[in-house]
Design a protein around this motif. Structure first.
Motif, PDB file in Angstrom:
ATOM      1  N   CYS A   1      71.131  25.130  75.964  1.00  0.00           N
ATOM      2  CA  CYS A   1      70.615  23.805  76.334  1.00  0.00           C
ATOM      3  C   CYS A   1      71.748  22.790  76.405  1.00  0.00           C
ATOM      4  CB  CYS A   1      69.555  23.348  75.328  1.00  0.00           C
ATOM      5  SG  CYS A   1      68.039  24.316  75.369  1.00  0.00           S
TER       6      CYS A   1
ATOM      7  N   ALA B   1      67.261  26.760  70.496  1.00  0.00           N
ATOM      8  CA  ALA B   1      67.990  25.996  71.510  1.00  0.00           C
ATOM      9  C   ALA B   1      69.453  25.952  71.094  1.00  0.00           C
ATOM     10  CB  ALA B   1      67.431  24.594  71.644  1.00  0.00           C
TER      11      ALA B   1
ATOM     12  N   MET C   1      68.034  24.456  84.203  1.00  0.00           N
ATOM     13  CA  MET C   1      67.301  24.312  82.950  1.00  0.00           C
ATOM     14  C   MET C   1      65.851  24.726  83.132  1.00  0.00           C
ATOM     15  SD  MET C   1      67.974  23.348  79.772  1.00  0.00           S
ATOM     16  CE  MET C   1      66.836  24.357  78.835  1.00  0.00           C
TER      17      MET C   1
ATOM     18  N   LEU D   1      62.101  21.316  76.151  1.00  0.00           N
ATOM     19  CA  LEU D   1      63.543  21.519  76.078  1.00  0.00           C
ATOM     20  C   LEU D   1      64.263  20.682  77.132  1.00  0.00           C
ATOM     21  CD1 LEU D   1      64.144  25.353  75.545  1.00  0.00           C
ATOM     22  CD2 LEU D   1      64.327  23.515  73.878  1.00  0.00           C
TER      23      LEU D   1
ATOM     24  N   ALA E   1      68.467  19.368  78.415  1.00  0.00           N
ATOM     25  CA  ALA E   1      69.886  19.717  78.338  1.00  0.00           C
ATOM     26  C   ALA E   1      70.701  18.561  77.780  1.00  0.00           C
ATOM     27  CB  ALA E   1      70.397  20.100  79.720  1.00  0.00           C
TER      28      ALA E   1
ATOM     29  N   ARG F   1      63.906  27.692  81.115  1.00  0.00           N
ATOM     30  CA  ARG F   1      62.629  27.531  80.392  1.00  0.00           C
ATOM     31  C   ARG F   1      61.599  28.544  80.900  1.00  0.00           C
ATOM     32  NH1 ARG F   1      63.679  21.703  80.943  1.00  0.00           N
ATOM     33  NH2 ARG F   1      62.474  21.741  82.881  1.00  0.00           N
TER      34      ARG F   1
END
Length: 453
Positions: A74, A109, A85, A142, A144, A89
């Protein structure tokens, strides 16, 4: 160790292929040892004996005997492009969907630190409809940001997997960048700390990561390494990885080599499905015996090249050069179980034809090991500007790939060199090579093919 029903107990066999004949005074003995495991079934939901600390099972489920930790990069670079990203996921969610009911799992992560995404509080969840849905909901949050320190991810995965009494312990690590927020020594220390505690598959997505870091993780933790150049391919790759992880039935299997007095071990290498030198990983197992780790097994077959040096002897003499055993931890502790055995022999003869013949299996894998080596040397020479050295090494690689029928490697080589003559290994380096093509060749350079029937 898990308690298996008869239908779930994997059956192992060991077959030895060699030319046992040596000329008078000959000393080096080579053998290919084929290990095959069949009938192992799957790992999910198999009950444990003597479990001291296991995740709480869902109603009607046994305590889990298998655990998987998914480590998702991440770091800030995962936002370039933003689809990377999202693909990560989605891929992790697909892997969660592939978990069998009853398997313990967690999601981490990874940035310059490691953060528990699900379930949290230093524990593992048990896969079922509700926990899979909760994990996928956590994945949607989540984002980045931050750096990359893969050693911290691995150490957290180790702590999570050691929080329960599990038989199969496995990790999956995804990264898109170089390990810039810890030193190589820190990553090495983490790998040394985790080696033998869990296996781990490693994947590099895109082309901004370091091949040797990703392959080094897989090598140290007895997993697989590969490139996913297009992030859109992550979901399929993660699903495939998880399916294979779910097929593992026995962990901590070792190849035990016993040798008589006077016999020296030259090397022990895995040579199929990939080349992996195990010589330096030997641990003592009693007088003149040592164990070489092979990791976890499902329904599969692997080949190992064993080379030993025996004392000189005269024509007509014969000796056992080595005994190869497959060893696994015994249920409830105690002495390890011997799953199967094979013998490596040496016979001295004055029959020149017999003593000079090279066993087909040994010859094939000697070539495959050289193929992996010259690809890596050729690519390194190319990077350093040594055009002559790169051309010679990659030309030899083209020649070896063709001889052995390694068509996949031959195709990868054709994206880096123009082949003038396959038989002689005459090639020209391509003026322009896509980063993805060069990294794919390097990452997959150790993949081998078996002897053609």
């Amino acid at each position: 160790m898990a308690v298996f029903s008869k239908s779930q107990v994997p059956q192992f066999s060991v077959d030895v292929y060699q030319n046992a004949y040596l000329p008078e005074g000959g000393r080096e003995v080579n053998a290919i040892v084929t290990v095959t495991s069949t009938g192992g079934g799957t790992t999910g939901g198999i009950p444990l004996t003597g479990a001291t600390s296991a995740p709480s099972a869902l109603p009607g489920q046994a305590a889990p005997s298998a655990g998987v930790v998914l480590m998702v990069d991440c770091s800030g670079s995962m936002d370039y492009p933003p689809t990377k990203m999202r693909n990560a996921r989605d891929a992790t969610a697909a892997a969660v969907d592939t978990l069998h009911d009853g398997v313990a799992f967690a999601v981490v992560a990874g940035t310059h630190k490691a953060t528990e995404v699900y379930p949290g509080n230093g524990r593992l969840a048990v896969a079922g409809p509700a926990t899979r849905a909760q994990a996928k909901e956590a994945l949607r949050r989540l984002t980045a940001g931050g750096g990359t320190a893969i050693g911290t991810w691995l150490r957290l995965a180790d702590r999570l997997l050691s929080s329960a009494d599990l038989t199969i312990r496995h990790g999956i690590a995804l990264t898109d960048g170089r390990n810039e927020h810890e030193s190589p020594e820190e990553l090495r220390a983490a790998l040394d700390a985790c080696a033998g505690r869990f296996t781990c598959d490693a994947r590099g997505v895109g082309t901004d990561w370091e091949v040797k870091e990703v392959t080094g993780i897989a090598s140290a933790l007895l997993g697989t390494a590969d490139i996913v150049a297009d992030p859109a391919g992550l979901a399929a790759d993660f699903t495939s990885m998880m399916e294979k992880a779910m097929g593992k039935g026995v962990a901590d299997v070792a190849l035990r080599l016993w040798t008589p007095v006077g016999v020296e071990i030259v090397f022990v290498k895995q040579v199929a499905p990939t080349v992996e030198d195990l010589t330096g990983r030997r641990t003592g197992a009693g007088p003149r015996a040592g164990d070489y780790p092979t990791g976890s097994w499902g329904d599969e077959s692997r080949d190992y090249h064993v080379c030993v040096r025996v004392p000189e002897a005269g024509v007509g003499q014969e000796m056992l050069a080595a005994r190869v055993s497959l060893i696994a931890p015994a249920p409830g502790g105690g002495a390890p179980e011997v799953l199967s055995q094979g013998l490596v022999r040496a016979v001295w003869t004055d029959d020149l034809a017999a003593s000079t013949a090279i066993n087909a299996q040994v010859a094939h894998y000697t070539g495959q090991a050289e193929l992996a080596q010259v690809i890596q040397q050729g690519l390194q020479a190319r990077k350093s500007g040594d055009i002559g050295g790169a051309t010679a090494k990659l030309g030899r690689a083209v020649q070896l790939a063709a001889r052995s029928g390694n068509e996949d490697t031959a195709k990868l080589l054709s994206k880096v060199v123009d082949v003038v003559d396959v038989a002689t290994g005459t090639v020209r380096l391509k003026a322009k090579v896509a980063d993805a093509d060069e990294m794919t060749l390097e990452t997959r350079s150790t993949k081998t093919v078996r002897v053609k029937k």
